[in-house]
Design an enzyme around this catalytic site. Structure first.
Site, PDB file in Angstrom:
ATOM      1  N   ASP A 383     -26.172  82.840   8.049  1.00 22.90           N
ATOM      2  CA  ASP A 383     -26.604  82.559   9.416  1.00 22.90           C
ATOM      3  C   ASP A 383     -28.088  82.919   9.555  1.00 22.90           C
ATOM      4  O   ASP A 383     -28.526  83.967   9.087  1.00 22.90           O
ATOM      5  CB  ASP A 383     -25.776  83.370  10.415  1.00 22.90           C
ATOM      6  CG  ASP A 383     -26.054  82.950  11.841  1.00 22.90           C
ATOM      7  OD1 ASP A 383     -25.338  82.063  12.335  1.00 22.90           O
ATOM      8  OD2 ASP A 383     -26.984  83.513  12.444  1.00 22.90           O
ATOM      9  N   ILE A 384     -28.854  82.029  10.216  1.00 20.38           N
ATOM     10  CA  ILE A 384     -30.281  82.275  10.409  1.00 20.38           C
ATOM     11  C   ILE A 384     -30.469  83.347  11.475  1.00 20.38           C
ATOM     12  O   ILE A 384     -29.880  83.278  12.551  1.00 20.38           O
ATOM     13  CB  ILE A 384     -31.005  80.983  10.828  1.00 20.38           C
ATOM     14  CG1 ILE A 384     -30.817  79.892   9.765  1.00 20.38           C
ATOM     15  CG2 ILE A 384     -32.491  81.245  11.056  1.00 20.38           C
ATOM     16  CD1 ILE A 384     -31.396  78.559  10.164  1.00 20.38           C
ATOM     17  N   GLU A 426     -26.581  76.977  13.236  1.00 17.04           N
ATOM     18  CA  GLU A 426     -27.369  77.549  12.149  1.00 17.04           C
ATOM     19  C   GLU A 426     -26.490  78.236  11.109  1.00 17.04           C
ATOM     20  O   GLU A 426     -26.967  79.071  10.352  1.00 17.04           O
ATOM     21  CB  GLU A 426     -28.384  78.543  12.737  1.00 17.04           C
ATOM     22  CG  GLU A 426     -27.787  79.791  13.326  1.00 17.04           C
ATOM     23  CD  GLU A 426     -27.445  79.654  14.800  1.00 17.04           C
ATOM     24  OE1 GLU A 426     -27.409  80.664  15.494  1.00 17.04           O
ATOM     25  OE2 GLU A 426     -27.201  78.513  15.243  1.00 17.04           O
TER      26      GLU A 426
END
Length: 515
Positions: A383-384, A426
């Protein structure tokens, strides 16, 4: 379908038009009521200021000629008759005794006043507007007064005027002149929530509670509100507060009266559009039937494409318009073309359109293959970090560019046997077959570091957090493994982000995290 679509479109247009007109009417009515209340508040302010100016002028005359006993009745009479601002006027000495009064029929001359307004005026010794009270003459009034002072500053008494709330007076005339004939009406309240003016005179003096508009206007606010009145009628109200007194003016109109013209308008529109609407539906039905005929023949032939005579049957179908003619040509190209198109569609259905990675549907198929062959694998949940900031600062187009760049980095770092997916937003997953906990962690760190060192224009450098879990693990299900990976990811987020966290149940004794 054509008829249904036309009917639905017609009904939707009619309903949408009604709703738009309804909202506009409500908005315009609220705006009108707000302006109406503000106008009346301003006019009432001017009236009260005018009465106070009249009293102040008389106070100067009386104080200057205080030894002239005739001045008391003269000024009381002048105040009463000059502008009709007051129902009665009075001049009172400092001991509370009435020295001048108009009209004389009240028979209060020489008497000591004990009413609330009289006592307040003697106590405050300054210009004031009283709260409503019952006067010595048994009238519900508000009392406006101005003190009398000698040149040496000695308090001499006051001059005042009464406005009878339940009788005709200039304040009533002022408010009634602006009475709308469209169903709107107004009322005035004081700080004690008591009605000072109302079209229904029997309600004057009544205290009103649990009214949101009254509560707002007594906080010196102005605006609009939709509410339900004491008779359970939906009202559109505007309100404004006064500056000269702690009063509020509320104007309102019922929602039913507001929308009444709209109902008639929409019925008129319906009557006018119904004939042409029915004619249009009939035309659509005939045209749709004509268009559907060759399509129906093509559909029947399509069910028998394995028949040797199918090409001949296709050729004799009367495809009188371009689309059906082209469809017939396409069918003649053979089942092979269709199969090829189906393959392309299947590929698109299993691919994320933004990044080109596998999607959730493709992931499910791959996991089924691994579990069927009992192949172990590691799950990397990626996950960003602070991706929302990217979208907020640079916009979603740049956010999409970041997602595409991250997808490319993941593909560069992972093996050809690893399965990379974008599961939403994301969030990405990497499925690494035959990976151990240590090799999965090494892969996650290599990926994390590569991301943090890659410059993405115009955003700059980004970071990712990674959660790692594996299968098989104590006979847990696939869903459980993904939950463990997500939990490890959340832990990475909570403990500072930009890090890889290995699920505690999947720890490998051989792993040695780098400094």
């Amino acid at each position: 379908m054509a008829l249904s679509a036309s009917i639905v479109t017609f009904l939707n247009s009619f309903y949408s038009s009604y709703q738009v007109q309804k909202q506009q009417l409500q908005a315009e009515t609220l705006k009108s009521q707000s302006a109406y209340a503000a106008k009346l508040a301003s006019a009432t302010d001017l009236f009260l200021q005018s009465t106070q100016q009249q009293l102040a002028y008389s106070a100067k005359i009386i104080a200057k000629n205080f030894d002239n006993k005739a001045i008391f009745n003269q000024e009381a009479e002048r105040l009463k008759r000059q502008t009709d601002s007051f129902n009665s006027t009075v001049v009172v000495l400092a001991n509370g005794v009435v020295k001048g009064i108009s009209p004389k029929s009240l028979q209060l001359a020489g008497k000591k006043l004990q009413s609330d307004g009289a006592l307040q005026a003697l106590s405050f010794k300054e210009p004031m507007i009283s709260e409503p009270y019952i006067s010595a003459a048994n009238n519900l009034i508000i009392f406006i007064s101005h003190p009398l002072f000698a040149t040496d500053g000695r308090y001499l008494g006051y001059v005042g005027g009464s406005i009878y709330l339940k009788h005709a007076n200039i304040l009533h005339d002022l408010l009634q002149v602006h009475f709308h004939k469209d169903g709107s009406y107004l009322y005035v309240v004081d700080k004690s929530r008591r009605l000072l003016y109302h079209p229904d005179t029997s309600r004057i003096g009544e205290q009103v509670y649990n009214n949101a508009v009254i509560e707002a206007v007594l906080k010196y606010k102005s605006g609009t509100k939709q509410l339900i009145n004491s008779h359970n009628v939906v009202m559109l109200a505007g309100y404004a507060s006064l500056k000269a007194a702690p009063w509020g003016i509320i104007t309102q109109r019922s929602l039913e009266a507001t929308l009444e013209p709209l109902d008639g308008l929409m019925i008129n529109v319906l009557y006018r559009t119904l004939p042409i609407g029915l004619a249009t539906l009939l035309f659509i039905w005939l045209l749709a039937r004509l268009i559907a005929h060759p399509l129906r023949d093509l559909a029947q032939t399509a069910n028998a494409l394995d028949n040797p005579n199918a090409p001949q049957r296709l050729k004799i179908i009367k495809s009188w318009y371009f689309e059906s003619s082209e469809l017939r040509k396409a069918m003649l190209k053979g089942v092979g073309v269709f199969q090829n198109q189906i393959g392309v569609l299947r590929q698109e259905a299993q691919t994320d359109p933004l990044t080109g990675l596998h999607n959730r549907r493709s992931l499910d198929g791959f996991l089924e293959q691994l579990t069927t062959t009992e192949t172990s694998f590691a799950v990397l949940a990626i996950d960003i970090d602070f991706f929302k900031r990217v979208n907020d600062e640079y916009g979603h187009d740049i956010g999409d560019l970041v997602l595409q760049s991250l997808a490319k980095i993941i593909l560069d770092v992972t093996r050809s046997t690893d399965f990379v997916t974008r599961t939403g937003g994301e969030e990405f997953n990497v499925i690494s077959p035959n990976a151990t906990a240590s090799s999965a962690y090494v892969l996650a760190e290599r990926l994390r570091i590569q991301v943090s060192e890659t410059y993405i224009d115009p955003v700059g450098y980004i970071n990712v957090s990674v959660g790692i879990a594996g299968w098989p693990l104590k006979q847990l299900s696939i869903d459980d493994i993904f939950k463990l990976a997500d939990q490890a990811l959340y832990k990475a987020k909570r403990t500072g982000r930009n890090r890889s966290i290995l699920d505690s149940q999947y720890q490998d004794a051989e792993i040695k995290k780098p400094d």
